[in-house]
Structure formats: C-alpha cells, structure tokens
Design a protein around this motif. Structure first.
Motif, PDB file in Angstrom:
ATOM      1  N   GLN A   1     -77.837  14.117  33.586  1.00  0.00           N
ATOM      2  CA  GLN A   1     -78.623  15.283  33.980  1.00  0.00           C
ATOM      3  C   GLN A   1     -80.107  15.121  33.664  1.00  0.00           C
ATOM      4  O   GLN A   1     -80.957  15.667  34.377  1.00  0.00           O
ATOM      5  CB  GLN A   1     -78.067  16.534  33.297  1.00  0.00           C
ATOM      6  CG  GLN A   1     -76.650  16.867  33.698  1.00  0.00           C
ATOM      7  CD  GLN A   1     -76.452  16.985  35.198  1.00  0.00           C
ATOM      8  OE1 GLN A   1     -77.242  17.624  35.887  1.00  0.00           O
ATOM      9  NE2 GLN A   1     -75.413  16.339  35.715  1.00  0.00           N
TER      10      GLN A   1
ATOM     11  N   GLU B   1     -72.719  12.813  30.154  1.00  0.00           N
ATOM     12  CA  GLU B   1     -73.042  13.844  31.144  1.00  0.00           C
ATOM     13  C   GLU B   1     -74.475  14.342  30.973  1.00  0.00           C
ATOM     14  O   GLU B   1     -75.213  14.514  31.951  1.00  0.00           O
ATOM     15  CB  GLU B   1     -72.052  14.997  31.037  1.00  0.00           C
ATOM     16  CG  GLU B   1     -70.649  14.604  31.460  1.00  0.00           C
ATOM     17  CD  GLU B   1     -69.579  15.606  31.031  1.00  0.00           C
ATOM     18  OE1 GLU B   1     -69.870  16.519  30.218  1.00  0.00           O
ATOM     19  OE2 GLU B   1     -68.429  15.450  31.496  1.00  0.00           O
TER      20      GLU B   1
ATOM     21  N   GLU C   1     -70.395   7.732  38.047  1.00  0.00           N
ATOM     22  CA  GLU C   1     -69.124   8.239  37.553  1.00  0.00           C
ATOM     23  C   GLU C   1     -69.016   7.930  36.071  1.00  0.00           C
ATOM     24  O   GLU C   1     -69.611   6.974  35.580  1.00  0.00           O
ATOM     25  CB  GLU C   1     -67.930   7.666  38.315  1.00  0.00           C
ATOM     26  CG  GLU C   1     -67.650   6.207  38.093  1.00  0.00           C
ATOM     27  CD  GLU C   1     -66.360   5.748  38.766  1.00  0.00           C
ATOM     28  OE1 GLU C   1     -65.327   6.438  38.656  1.00  0.00           O
ATOM     29  OE2 GLU C   1     -66.406   4.683  39.400  1.00  0.00           O
ATOM     30  N   ILE C   2     -68.287   8.783  35.387  1.00  0.00           N
ATOM     31  CA  ILE C   2     -68.021   8.588  33.968  1.00  0.00           C
ATOM     32  C   ILE C   2     -66.524   8.362  33.832  1.00  0.00           C
ATOM     33  O   ILE C   2     -65.720   9.158  34.325  1.00  0.00           O
ATOM     34  CB  ILE C   2     -68.457   9.809  33.139  1.00  0.00           C
ATOM     35  CG1 ILE C   2     -69.967  10.005  33.261  1.00  0.00           C
ATOM     36  CG2 ILE C   2     -68.032   9.639  31.673  1.00  0.00           C
ATOM     37  CD1 ILE C   2     -70.477  11.299  32.674  1.00  0.00           C
TER      38      ILE C   2
ATOM     39  N   TYR D   1     -66.741   5.978  26.624  1.00  0.00           N
ATOM     40  CA  TYR D   1     -66.926   6.372  28.019  1.00  0.00           C
ATOM     41  C   TYR D   1     -67.920   5.426  28.676  1.00  0.00           C
ATOM     42  O   TYR D   1     -68.985   5.142  28.115  1.00  0.00           O
ATOM     43  CB  TYR D   1     -67.449   7.810  28.106  1.00  0.00           C
ATOM     44  CG  TYR D   1     -66.488   8.801  27.528  1.00  0.00           C
ATOM     45  CD1 TYR D   1     -65.466   9.341  28.307  1.00  0.00           C
ATOM     46  CD2 TYR D   1     -66.560   9.184  26.197  1.00  0.00           C
ATOM     47  CE1 TYR D   1     -64.559  10.234  27.768  1.00  0.00           C
ATOM     48  CE2 TYR D   1     -65.658  10.086  25.650  1.00  0.00           C
ATOM     49  CZ  TYR D   1     -64.660  10.601  26.444  1.00  0.00           C
ATOM     50  OH  TYR D   1     -63.756  11.479  25.898  1.00  0.00           O
TER      51      TYR D   1
ATOM     52  N   ALA E   1     -69.599  14.344  26.813  1.00  0.00           N
ATOM     53  CA  ALA E   1     -70.777  15.214  26.885  1.00  0.00           C
ATOM     54  C   ALA E   1     -72.102  14.449  26.820  1.00  0.00           C
ATOM     55  O   ALA E   1     -73.043  14.787  27.545  1.00  0.00           O
ATOM     56  CB  ALA E   1     -70.720  16.266  25.782  1.00  0.00           C
TER      57      ALA E   1
ATOM     58  N   LEU F   1     -70.453   4.984  31.714  1.00  0.00           N
ATOM     59  CA  LEU F   1     -71.220   5.629  32.768  1.00  0.00           C
ATOM     60  C   LEU F   1     -71.592   4.519  33.738  1.00  0.00           C
ATOM     61  O   LEU F   1     -72.242   3.542  33.355  1.00  0.00           O
ATOM     62  CB  LEU F   1     -72.473   6.295  32.204  1.00  0.00           C
ATOM     63  CG  LEU F   1     -73.499   6.807  33.220  1.00  0.00           C
ATOM     64  CD1 LEU F   1     -72.890   7.798  34.199  1.00  0.00           C
ATOM     65  CD2 LEU F   1     -74.699   7.396  32.494  1.00  0.00           C
TER      66      LEU F   1
END
Length: 100
Positions: A68, A64, A82-83, A4, A61, A6
């Motif tokens: 955060q 994300e 965006e991921i 992923y 995860a 980021l």
C-alpha cells in the motif's frame, strides 16, 4: 512465526523508470528490515520481470502495508502482486536456528 513472499510482476520499463522512486522504495524496505519484518528482497534478473520480498510475522500485515505504501506500486511500475504464505522446510528456525 510465519513467512510470507510478496511477489511483484513489474512493467517492461521498470528498470528505466524506477530511479525516480527508488530511494523512497528502499527507505520503506530498510525500515521494515531494521524491525525484523522484512528479511530479504530484490528483483529477479534476466529478465527483470519480477521481484520477491520475504516477510516474517504472525500475519501478512507487514507485506500488505508495504504494498500500500510502495511508490513502485503507486506509480504503475508494479503490474500485479500477490502475497503467499511460505511453509519453510529447510532452514526453518524452529528446527535449525535463526533465519535472519
């Protein structure tokens, strides 16, 4: 295993303001790197308007959770993020060894 990206878009004054939050940001990233979830990360240059971090996992995860907790996000240095799931074709560890 999935990958992923980021992707951060950072504020125009990002370079001037990041010093206050840089140690906390790098510690967060280093901890994820040590456990194998964050493979690489860094800011783009000329212009310094984006940053890209490459995560590995079954789900997004870890990326994300990073967003955060990231002080750059919490303090407005990141304007948007965006991921994106990344389908690796060249250098895929299932085909040619480890990507680490």
């Amino acid at each position: 295993m999935n990958y992923y990206l980021l992707i951060y878009t950072v504020s125009p004054d990002y370079l001037e303001k990041r010093g206050t939050y840089r140690k906390e940001h790098l510690n967060l990233a280093e901890n994820l790197h040590k456990n194998g979830q964050l493979l690489m990360g860094g800011a783009l240059a000329d212009p310094a308007d984006q940053a890209i971090l490459l995560f590995r996992g079954e789900t997004p995860a870890a990326a994300e959770a990073f967003v955060q907790a990231d002080p750059y996000v919490k303090n407005g240095l990141v304007l948007s993020w965006e991921i994106r799931k990344w389908t690796v074709v060249i250098g895929n560890p299932s085909a040619s060894g480890n990507l680490s």
